[in-house]
Design an enzyme around this catalytic site. Structure first.
Site, PDB file in Angstrom:
ATOM      1  N   GLY A  23     -17.805   3.220  95.077  1.00 39.47           N
ATOM      2  CA  GLY A  23     -16.379   3.455  94.868  1.00 39.47           C
ATOM      3  C   GLY A  23     -15.958   4.816  95.416  1.00 39.47           C
ATOM      4  N   THR A  24     -16.813   5.792  95.253  1.00 42.83           N
ATOM      5  CA  THR A  24     -16.498   7.144  95.738  1.00 42.83           C
ATOM      6  C   THR A  24     -16.267   7.129  97.246  1.00 42.83           C
ATOM      7  OG1 THR A  24     -17.811   8.111  93.962  1.00 42.83           O
ATOM      8  CG2 THR A  24     -17.396   9.514  95.864  1.00 42.83           C
TER       9      THR A  24
ATOM     10  N   ASN B 137     -10.277   5.374  84.036  1.00 44.13           N
ATOM     11  CA  ASN B 137     -11.616   5.062  83.536  1.00 44.13           C
ATOM     12  C   ASN B 137     -11.831   5.527  82.102  1.00 44.13           C
ATOM     13  OD1 ASN B 137     -11.284   7.319  85.463  1.00 44.13           O
ATOM     14  ND2 ASN B 137     -13.271   7.982  84.713  1.00 44.13           N
TER      15      ASN B 137
ATOM     16  N   GLN C 215     -11.704   0.372  88.000  1.00 41.44           N
ATOM     17  CA  GLN C 215     -11.757   0.000  86.578  1.00 41.44           C
ATOM     18  C   GLN C 215     -10.963  -1.260  86.249  1.00 41.44           C
ATOM     19  OE1 GLN C 215     -13.681   1.092  84.232  1.00 41.44           O
ATOM     20  NE2 GLN C 215     -14.565   2.880  85.236  1.00 41.44           N
TER      21      GLN C 215
ATOM     22  N   SER D 206     -15.836  -0.855  93.018  1.00 39.96           N
ATOM     23  CA  SER D 206     -17.242  -0.447  92.930  1.00 39.96           C
ATOM     24  C   SER D 206     -18.054  -1.572  92.291  1.00 39.96           C
ATOM     25  CB  SER D 206     -17.350   0.813  92.068  1.00 39.96           C
ATOM     26  OG  SER D 206     -18.697   1.086  91.784  1.00 39.96           O
ATOM     27  N   GLY D 207     -19.192  -1.894  92.890  1.00 35.31           N
ATOM     28  CA  GLY D 207     -20.009  -3.007  92.410  1.00 35.31           C
ATOM     29  C   GLY D 207     -20.506  -2.835  90.983  1.00 35.31           C
ATOM     30  N   HIS D 208     -20.925  -1.596  90.645  1.00 35.22           N
ATOM     31  CA  HIS D 208     -21.623  -1.466  89.348  1.00 35.22           C
ATOM     32  C   HIS D 208     -20.698  -1.506  88.142  1.00 35.22           C
ATOM     33  CE1 HIS D 208     -21.212   2.988  88.342  1.00 35.22           C
ATOM     34  NE2 HIS D 208     -20.812   2.987  89.600  1.00 35.22           N
TER      35      HIS D 208
ATOM     36  N   THR E 113     -26.340   0.004 109.186  1.00 31.56           N
ATOM     37  CA  THR E 113     -26.875  -1.326 108.906  1.00 31.56           C
ATOM     38  C   THR E 113     -26.521  -1.727 107.483  1.00 31.56           C
ATOM     39  OG1 THR E 113     -28.637  -0.942 110.467  1.00 31.56           O
ATOM     40  CG2 THR E 113     -28.998  -2.714 108.880  1.00 31.56           C
TER      41      THR E 113
ATOM     42  N   CYS F 233     -19.238  11.058  84.429  1.00 22.79           N
ATOM     43  CA  CYS F 233     -19.390  12.158  85.375  1.00 22.79           C
ATOM     44  C   CYS F 233     -19.112  13.507  84.728  1.00 22.79           C
ATOM     45  CB  CYS F 233     -18.446  11.970  86.561  1.00 22.79           C
ATOM     46  SG  CYS F 233     -18.483  10.316  87.207  1.00 22.79           S
TER      47      CYS F 233
HETATM   48  N1  PLP Z   1     -13.196   5.521  90.471  1.00 19.49           N
HETATM   49  C1  PLP Z   1     -13.229   5.258  89.161  1.00 19.49           C
HETATM   50  C2  PLP Z   1     -11.943   5.013  88.423  1.00 19.49           C
HETATM   51  C3  PLP Z   1     -14.450   5.203  88.484  1.00 19.49           C
HETATM   52  O1  PLP Z   1     -14.482   4.950  87.174  1.00 19.49           O
HETATM   53  C4  PLP Z   1     -15.641   5.443  89.214  1.00 19.49           C
HETATM   54  C5  PLP Z   1     -16.956   5.479  88.517  1.00 19.49           C
HETATM   55  O2  PLP Z   1     -17.090   5.992  87.438  1.00 19.49           O
HETATM   56  C6  PLP Z   1     -15.542   5.693  90.588  1.00 19.49           C
HETATM   57  C7  PLP Z   1     -14.305   5.720  91.179  1.00 19.49           C
HETATM   58  C8  PLP Z   1     -16.750   5.953  91.423  1.00 19.49           C
HETATM   59  O3  PLP Z   1     -17.460   4.775  91.711  1.00 19.49           O
HETATM   60  P1  PLP Z   1     -18.983   4.893  92.189  1.00 19.49           P
HETATM   61  O4  PLP Z   1     -19.771   5.290  90.992  1.00 19.49           O
HETATM   62  O5  PLP Z   1     -19.327   3.530  92.700  1.00 19.49           O
HETATM   63  O6  PLP Z   1     -19.001   5.919  93.279  1.00 19.49           O
END
Ligand code: PLP
Length: 393
Positions: free
Chosen positions: A73-74, A152, A180, A201-203, A239, A327
């Site tokens: 996601g970042t 989040n 989110q 974001s996948g996770h 890749t 974070c």
């Molecule tokens: N954006 C939001 C709102 C998130 O909650 C998060 C992860 O906590 C991210 C971005 C970042 O995603 P990733 O952990 O896949 O880099």
């Protein structure tokens, strides 16, 4: 004695669905070809990447060509803003909010150091932005507005459809961090037709960590962050992370199947937890919008206690939660989100985020309701600032 384990930290990360694991596993050692290769090994994998892209596009009601797979996601967030400012170098202003994830917030802070103008929109006590403030903040040299879909920490859902329409009218690109919301509320990019870019974001979606998506609407000018080969049509060279792309595709398909469950059963669990905690624990307030909120998230503050102490005691009883975003945990500063919302100091320090998923059950919520109230009571007894004691200055 810990009698059970309850995972209520799904905004930090989610369990990978077993069906997702099954789908991705053969693509490590059985089908390991490079999807760009012309031979059969490559073809086997390429075909699955096409399917994954179609599945992700279906979840978003978008075109497969509008999907770019990224590493997280970042990266998606960084890429969207980078692309906008590089595509229009004469535009030196960006708009965001005070409550973004660091993936957007810190990127914008870097831009400010490089001489860009950055407007950080404020939020009210519910974490909601003011549409008029957004309108007024748009300048002739605004390159992009990056406004998160849902926060989040609190789950507050921002009116990105409306904000996007304003941005479109003013000729400003609009990006939203939808990390989110994916899998929690319907996402239809035909209806949300003024959103130019959107991150996933996948996770957070029951897929593995280290895979993300940037949706880029057809016709949007795009400049890649990484420079290299032809992968993702040159928009994200490198890749492909084949197994994880296949995984996020499956997760997107499953998210559609389970969406109704999130909106009804999971929401009912969250609502019950919220109502019961407010009823059983005095001096507690919910941080977040009463109705415009992701169905799985409860951010609740307890006066006179420290969030970290609550987390430790919950953890001893097998309950996993969070006192803010993952974070920022480890820092004792109240979260930037709660500060922007104007949550008073005595409450912001005692904030707890409980975030559910489709894997949570009624028994999980019962267990939280059984364990949490006595923890707060105990902590208040030992707190120097407990109820009926002196207020901190
Ligand atoms: N954006 C939001 C709102 C998130 O909650 C998060 C992860 O906590 C991210 C971005 C970042 O995603 P990733 O952990 O896949 O880099």
């Amino acid at each position: 004695m810990v009698t059970r384990q309850v995972y209520a930290d799904n905004n930090a990360t989610t369990k990978v669905d077993e069906l997702v694991v099954q789908e991705m596993l053969p693509y490590f050692s059985k089908y390991y070809g490079n999807p760009s290769s012309m031979h059969v090994f490559g073809g086997q994998v390429e075909k699955k990447l096409v399917e994954a892209r179609e599945r992700m596009a279906a979840m978003l009601n978008a075109e497969p060509t509008e999907i770019i797979f990224t590493s997280c996601g970042t990266e998606s967030d960084n890429m969207a803003i980078y692309s906008a400012i590089t595509s229009a170098p004469q535009k030196r202003h960006v708009i965001t909010t005070k409550v973004e994830h660091p993936a957007v917030l810190n990127y914008c802070k870097q831009l400010a150091k490089r001489g860009y103008g950055v407007t950080y929109l404020s939020v009210d006590r519910d974490g909601m932005v003011d549409v008029n403030e957004f309108y007024d903040s748009i300048r002739d040299d605004t390159a992009i507005a990056s406004i998160m879909y849902a926060n989040n920490e609190t789950g507050t859902i921002l009116p990105v459809g409306e904000l996007g329409t304003i941005a479109r009218e003013k000729g400003v690109l609009f990006h939203t961090d939808a990390v989110q919301v994916a899998g929690k509320i319907p996402l239809d990019l035909q209806k949300l037709d003024a959103i130019d870019m959107l991150s996933i974001s996948g996770h957070k979606l029951h897929a593995p960590k280290g895979i993300g998506v940037l949706y880029v609407r057809r016709g949007t000018k795009f400049r890649p962050l990484l420079i290299g080969g032809h992968q993702e049509r040159g928009r994200r060279p490198g890749t492909e992370n084949t197994a994880s792309i296949i995984a996020i595709g499956k997760a997107a398909e499953l998210a559609q199947t389970h969406l109704e469950d999130e909106l009804t059963r999971v929401k009912a669990l969250r609502d019950r937890m919220e109502q019961e905690l407010l009823a059983r624990i005095p001096d507690a307030v919910v941080n977040g919008h009463p109705t415009q909120r992701t169905p799985n998230t409860l951010n609740i503050s307890f006066k006179y206690v420290e969030g970290e102490a609550i987390l430790l005691m919950l953890s001893e009883r097998g309950i996993a939660a969070s006192s803010g975003s993952a974070c920022t945990s480890g820092s004792l500063e109240p979260s930037h989100v709660l500060r922007a919302m104007g949550v008073p100091f005595t409450y912001s320090h005692g904030s707890l985020r409980l975030s559910l998923s489709r894997f949570n059950t009624e028994e999980d919520v019962e267990y939280i309701l059984q364990e949490l109230p006595p923890i707060i009571e105990r902590l208040r007894e030992i707190s120097p600032f407990g109820r009926n004691k002196e207020e901190p200055q």
